[in-house]
Design a protein around this motif. Structure first.
Motif, mmCIF file in Angstrom:
data_model
loop_
_atom_site.group_PDB
_atom_site.id
_atom_site.type_symbol
_atom_site.label_atom_id
_atom_site.label_comp_id
_atom_site.label_asym_id
_atom_site.label_seq_id
_atom_site.Cartn_x
_atom_site.Cartn_y
_atom_site.Cartn_z
ATOM 1 N N ILE A 134 -17.132 45.390 14.319
ATOM 2 C CA ILE A 134 -18.356 44.895 14.944
ATOM 3 C C ILE A 134 -18.109 44.545 16.401
ATOM 4 C CG2 ILE A 134 -20.045 43.006 14.958
ATOM 5 C CD1 ILE A 134 -19.755 42.841 11.932
ATOM 6 N N VAL A 146 -26.518 50.543 23.177
ATOM 7 C CA VAL A 146 -26.230 50.165 21.793
ATOM 8 C C VAL A 146 -27.255 50.781 20.850
ATOM 9 C CG1 VAL A 146 -26.125 48.224 20.179
ATOM 10 C CG2 VAL A 146 -25.039 48.034 22.419
ATOM 11 N N ARG A 147 -28.524 50.716 21.251
ATOM 12 C CA ARG A 147 -29.603 51.235 20.401
ATOM 13 C C ARG A 147 -29.510 52.738 20.218
ATOM 14 N NH1 ARG A 147 -34.730 50.165 23.341
ATOM 15 N NH2 ARG A 147 -34.056 52.058 24.424
ATOM 16 N N LEU A 176 -23.242 53.544 16.302
ATOM 17 C CA LEU A 176 -23.459 52.114 16.128
ATOM 18 C C LEU A 176 -24.708 51.822 15.314
ATOM 19 C CD1 LEU A 176 -22.687 50.936 19.776
ATOM 20 C CD2 LEU A 176 -21.127 50.959 17.815
ATOM 21 N N VAL A 177 -24.639 50.762 14.513
ATOM 22 C CA VAL A 177 -25.783 50.261 13.744
ATOM 23 C C VAL A 177 -26.094 48.874 14.301
ATOM 24 C CG1 VAL A 177 -26.671 49.683 11.460
ATOM 25 C CG2 VAL A 177 -25.008 51.549 11.719
ATOM 26 N N PRO A 178 -27.148 48.746 15.139
ATOM 27 C CA PRO A 178 -27.331 47.522 15.911
ATOM 28 C C PRO A 178 -28.343 46.535 15.328
ATOM 29 C CG PRO A 178 -28.691 49.243 16.836
ATOM 30 C CD PRO A 178 -28.017 49.833 15.603
ATOM 31 N N LEU A 188 -26.380 40.422 20.771
ATOM 32 C CA LEU A 188 -26.566 41.828 20.416
ATOM 33 C C LEU A 188 -25.318 42.279 19.663
ATOM 34 C CD1 LEU A 188 -28.120 44.520 20.612
ATOM 35 C CD2 LEU A 188 -27.026 44.879 22.848
ATOM 36 N N ALA A 243 -23.460 45.106 16.747
ATOM 37 C CA ALA A 243 -23.542 46.445 16.183
ATOM 38 C C ALA A 243 -22.275 46.751 15.396
ATOM 39 C CB ALA A 243 -23.738 47.491 17.271
ATOM 40 N N LYS A 279 -19.690 49.547 14.053
ATOM 41 C CA LYS A 279 -19.240 50.907 14.342
ATOM 42 C C LYS A 279 -19.162 51.680 13.028
ATOM 43 C CE LYS A 279 -15.475 53.543 16.491
ATOM 44 N NZ LYS A 279 -14.171 53.454 17.195
#
Length: 219
Positions: A161, A192-193, A198-200, A210, A212, A214
């Motif tokens: 993360i 990031v989005r 990445l899952v943010p 913020l 996310a 990996k």
């Protein structure tokens, strides 16, 4: 009946409730007071609790922190990490790091749990090992957040993360703001989005957290 209230809660009252949900012990209170005397602004209790949650959710054994300060965020991270986990914390100010080491020691974290590095984050991070870390926390250099993100993604293992603090400051919510810090924060949020690796999630904790995950590569 849905059970919903007739009106939304007052945002300031809601913020105070969230920030006060978990109380800080004497060591954290003293460390926060030390930060105030030095004129620094560490993460609040809400963001600190978020960091502990993220560290615990990954059973983190190897964590990188950019921006030691006097140790407030580091204490929260250590309290979520595995009992044998090592916090690598980077800061340019040696006096702050000395104060942080005292806070860590007072909380019972000895030298085997700590690696404090004095230096510029963007100069130190390239020397760290690819894919070797469970969590990377960034609380420094607003204008450099996009570059810190690139380094963080390189350092993380799959399932690790990255968390960036302060992403809802510096005019981000003001449509006409165009100063360098605001532009950088908007850019890192977009990165990031839009990064497929990445899952943010954007959390309104403290000055904005913020985070996310990996994603683990598919076989």
């Amino acid at each position: 009946m849905t059970g919903r209230p007739d009106s939304a809660p007052d945002p300031w009252a809601l913020r105070e409730h969230v920030e006060g949900y978990l109380t800080e012990d004497d060591v954290l209170v003293a460390t926060r007071a030390s930060a105030a005397r030095r004129g620094s602004a560490p993460v609040g209790p809400g963001a600190g609790a978020g960091l502990r949650f993220l560290a615990a959710s990954t059973a983190a054994r190897a964590v990188v922190e950019i921006g030691t300060g006097v140790g407030v965020s580091g204490l929260w991270l250590l309290r979520g990490m595995s009992s044998d986990g090592v916090l690598t914390s980077i800061d340019i100010d040696p006096e702050s790091q000395r104060a942080a080491r005292q806070a860590f020691t007072a909380a019972g974290y000895g030298p085997s749990r700590l690696r404090l590095i004095n230096g510029l984050g963007l100069e130190v991070l390239p020397r760290l090992t690819d894919g070797a870390y469970d969590l990377v926390f960034v609380d420094a250099g607003t204008a450099d957040q996009p570059r810190y993100l690139d380094e963080a993604v390189r350092l993380l293992r799959g399932g690790g993360i990255v968390a960036l603090h302060g992403v809802l400051t510096a005019g981000v919510l003001e449509p006409d703001a165009s100063d360098a810090a605001t532009v950088a924060l908007r850019e890192v949020a977009r990165q990031v989005r839009d990064d497929d690796r990445l899952v943010p999630v954007l959390l309104p904790l403290g000055a904005g957290l913020l985070a996310a995950v990996k994603a683990t590569p598919h076989a």
